[in-house]
Design a protein around this motif. Structure first.
Motif, PDB file in Angstrom:
ATOM      1  N   THR A  88       0.853  -1.193   0.000  1.00  0.00           N
ATOM      2  CA  THR A  88       0.000   0.000   0.000  1.00  0.00           C
ATOM      3  C   THR A  88       0.894   1.250   0.000  1.00  0.00           C
ATOM      4  O   THR A  88       2.087   1.158   0.328  1.00  0.00           O
ATOM      5  CB  THR A  88      -0.874   0.051   1.275  1.00  0.00           C
ATOM      6  N   PRO A  89       0.331   2.428  -0.331  1.00  0.00           N
ATOM      7  CA  PRO A  89       1.128   3.659  -0.270  1.00  0.00           C
ATOM      8  C   PRO A  89       1.725   3.896   1.124  1.00  0.00           C
ATOM      9  O   PRO A  89       2.860   4.365   1.247  1.00  0.00           O
ATOM     10  CB  PRO A  89       0.119   4.754  -0.643  1.00  0.00           C
ATOM     11  N   GLU A  90       0.963   3.536   2.172  1.00  0.00           N
ATOM     12  CA  GLU A  90       1.471   3.690   3.551  1.00  0.00           C
ATOM     13  C   GLU A  90       2.683   2.795   3.774  1.00  0.00           C
ATOM     14  O   GLU A  90       3.675   3.199   4.399  1.00  0.00           O
ATOM     15  CB  GLU A  90       0.371   3.338   4.577  1.00  0.00           C
ATOM     16  N   ASP A  91       2.602   1.557   3.246  1.00  0.00           N
ATOM     17  CA  ASP A  91       3.739   0.629   3.350  1.00  0.00           C
ATOM     18  C   ASP A  91       4.965   1.211   2.654  1.00  0.00           C
ATOM     19  O   ASP A  91       6.089   1.088   3.146  1.00  0.00           O
ATOM     20  CB  ASP A  91       3.411  -0.722   2.681  1.00  0.00           C
ATOM     21  N   VAL A  92       4.750   1.800   1.476  1.00  0.00           N
ATOM     22  CA  VAL A  92       5.872   2.366   0.713  1.00  0.00           C
ATOM     23  C   VAL A  92       6.608   3.409   1.555  1.00  0.00           C
ATOM     24  O   VAL A  92       7.840   3.406   1.648  1.00  0.00           O
ATOM     25  CB  VAL A  92       5.393   2.984  -0.627  1.00  0.00           C
ATOM     26  N   GLU A  93       5.823   4.267   2.211  1.00  0.00           N
ATOM     27  CA  GLU A  93       6.428   5.312   3.061  1.00  0.00           C
ATOM     28  C   GLU A  93       7.213   4.700   4.211  1.00  0.00           C
ATOM     29  O   GLU A  93       8.354   5.091   4.492  1.00  0.00           O
ATOM     30  CB  GLU A  93       5.342   6.252   3.632  1.00  0.00           C
ATOM     31  N   SER A  94       6.606   3.710   4.903  1.00  0.00           N
ATOM     32  CA  SER A  94       7.274   3.170   6.098  1.00  0.00           C
ATOM     33  C   SER A  94       8.488   2.315   5.727  1.00  0.00           C
ATOM     34  O   SER A  94       9.509   2.362   6.412  1.00  0.00           O
ATOM     35  CB  SER A  94       6.290   2.405   6.993  1.00  0.00           C
ATOM     36  N   VAL A  95       8.410   1.548   4.610  1.00  0.00           N
ATOM     37  CA  VAL A  95       9.569   0.761   4.179  1.00  0.00           C
ATOM     38  C   VAL A  95      10.695   1.683   3.731  1.00  0.00           C
ATOM     39  O   VAL A  95      11.867   1.464   4.064  1.00  0.00           O
ATOM     40  CB  VAL A  95       9.163  -0.234   3.061  1.00  0.00           C
ATOM     41  N   ALA A  96      10.332   2.733   3.000  1.00  0.00           N
ATOM     42  CA  ALA A  96      11.355   3.696   2.538  1.00  0.00           C
ATOM     43  C   ALA A  96      12.071   4.326   3.736  1.00  0.00           C
ATOM     44  O   ALA A  96      13.314   4.489   3.717  1.00  0.00           O
ATOM     45  CB  ALA A  96      10.714   4.777   1.673  1.00  0.00           C
ATOM     46  N   GLN A  97      11.309   4.643   4.760  1.00  0.00           N
ATOM     47  CA  GLN A  97      11.890   5.238   5.973  1.00  0.00           C
ATOM     48  C   GLN A  97      12.844   4.254   6.649  1.00  0.00           C
ATOM     49  O   GLN A  97      13.959   4.597   7.035  1.00  0.00           O
ATOM     50  CB  GLN A  97      10.781   5.600   6.950  1.00  0.00           C
ATOM     51  N   ARG A  98      12.386   3.000   6.759  1.00  0.00           N
ATOM     52  CA  ARG A  98      13.172   1.959   7.427  1.00  0.00           C
ATOM     53  C   ARG A  98      14.481   1.681   6.678  1.00  0.00           C
ATOM     54  O   ARG A  98      15.517   1.419   7.291  1.00  0.00           O
ATOM     55  CB  ARG A  98      12.314   0.690   7.527  1.00  0.00           C
ATOM     56  N   LEU A  99      14.438   1.730   5.347  1.00  0.00           N
ATOM     57  CA  LEU A  99      15.602   1.345   4.552  1.00  0.00           C
ATOM     58  C   LEU A  99      16.512   2.532   4.182  1.00  0.00           C
ATOM     59  O   LEU A  99      17.576   2.321   3.607  1.00  0.00           O
ATOM     60  CB  LEU A  99      15.169   0.627   3.267  1.00  0.00           C
ATOM     61  N   SER A 100      16.062   3.741   4.514  1.00  0.00           N
ATOM     62  CA  SER A 100      16.876   4.923   4.149  1.00  0.00           C
ATOM     63  C   SER A 100      18.113   5.047   5.026  1.00  0.00           C
ATOM     64  O   SER A 100      18.072   4.704   6.197  1.00  0.00           O
ATOM     65  CB  SER A 100      16.039   6.191   4.296  1.00  0.00           C
TER      66      SER A 100
END
Length: 314
Positions: free
Chosen positions: A302-314
């Motif tokens: 989901t778009p929310e997942d994209v944001e949280s995964v991007a944050q985690r992997l940044s």
């Protein structure tokens, strides 16, 4: 930096509406669905977002549809600056292997869609309706599953391990009579119970040989490059980046066992601490927790997942 792998789900994770919010939120995701629609000459995205569930469940639709959602999720994540090659490995469950290859640049999205349409039709046509079956063995270890298959095959018919998903979850596949016989004999080999699965064909067993032949032809006609990060293959539970080997293993995979538990154990042994499941649902994330205690899992659907995964992997 956390060492992680991208993983991609297989059949059974589909649902009407999957991927719609990604397409609405990210033009990069929308492009993937448009590409798949164009490759198939069919508005598959319309079927996925507002069609009938029984149509989506047809193997020939399910396979390219799930691949489209997985790759769309990955493209959305890439728009946030997270590249596929940041992962140590990619891996996918059955058809998810094609999603992994499309996401990692080994196969184009259009080729993956067309080949999966052929794969779905070929797997459906390989065995006449009603002649094959699959069953999940609950609480079984591999040795018990092998003993049960041998017991059933002694009676005649095909009974083979199709999926070794996680500890206590093994799926067998074969001729209807042999699978039903095996399901009635679980107690003889110390397995808790068997549950017949509502599938349209006996996937990942030797009865799928006609489909493997069809895939040999289909895969001969497409370009396969080295993926940007190694693929842990279903049939070997080992990494490869060699295009010739990938092509060969995709053909073997049709009749071969999906060695998912061993694949996850291998990746964990290489220091993977986090699995990111790109696509519909969270089936693999749940299974992986049973396989490797304490392993971390995130979903990317989901778009929310994209944001949280991007944050985690940044």
């Amino acid at each position: 930096m956390t060492k992680f792998a991208f993983i991609f789900p297989g059949q059974g994770s589909q649902f009407i509406g999957m991927g719609k919010d990604l397409a609405d939120a990210f033009p990069e995701a929308r492009e993937v669905f448009d590409e798949v629609d164009a490759a198939l000459g069919q508005k598959l995205s319309e079927l996925m977002w507002s069609g009938e569930e029984d149509q989506l469940k047809l193997t020939a639709n399910t396979q390219p549809a799930l691949m489209a959602v997985s790759v769309a999720a990955m493209r959305a994540l890439q728009s946030k600056g997270i590249e596929v090659q940041a992962a140590a490995f990619v891996a996918g469950h059955s058809l998810g292997e094609y999603s992994a290859l499309a996401a990692s640049g080994a196969i184009s999205v259009a080729d993956a869609a067309r080949v999966l349409r052929i794969r779905g039709n070929a797997m459906q046509a390989a065995v006449p309706a009603g002649e094959g079956a699959m069953a999940a063995l609950l609480g079984a270890d591999p040795d018990q599953a092998i003993a049960l298959c041998e017991l059933a095959q002694a009676e005649g018919g095909v009974c083979e391990i199709a999926n070794d998903n996680s500890p206590g979850q093994i799926v067998i596949s074969g001729s209807k009579a042999a699978i039903e016989f095996a399901a009635s004999k679980t107690g003889d080999v110390g397995i808790k119970k068997a549950m017949m699965l509502p599938v349209s064909a006996p996937f990942h067993c030797s009865m799928m040989q006609p489909a493997a032949d069809a895939m040999m032809k289909a895969l001969a006609g497409i370009d396969i490059k080295a993926p940007v990060t190694p693929l842990v293959a279903n049939v070997s539970a080992a990494p490869t980046s060699d295009p010739a080997q990938i092509r060969r293993q995709l053909i073997e995979q049709v009749t071969g066992q999906v060695r998912w538990r061993e694949s996850v154990e291998y990746m964990a042994s290489q220091g993977i601490e986090l699995f990111v499941e790109a696509g519909a649902g969270k089936v693999l994330t749940v299974m992986n927790r049973r396989t490797v205690k304490g392993v971390d899992g995130l979903t990317l659907g989901t778009p929310e997942d994209v944001e949280s995964v991007a944050q985690r992997l940044s």
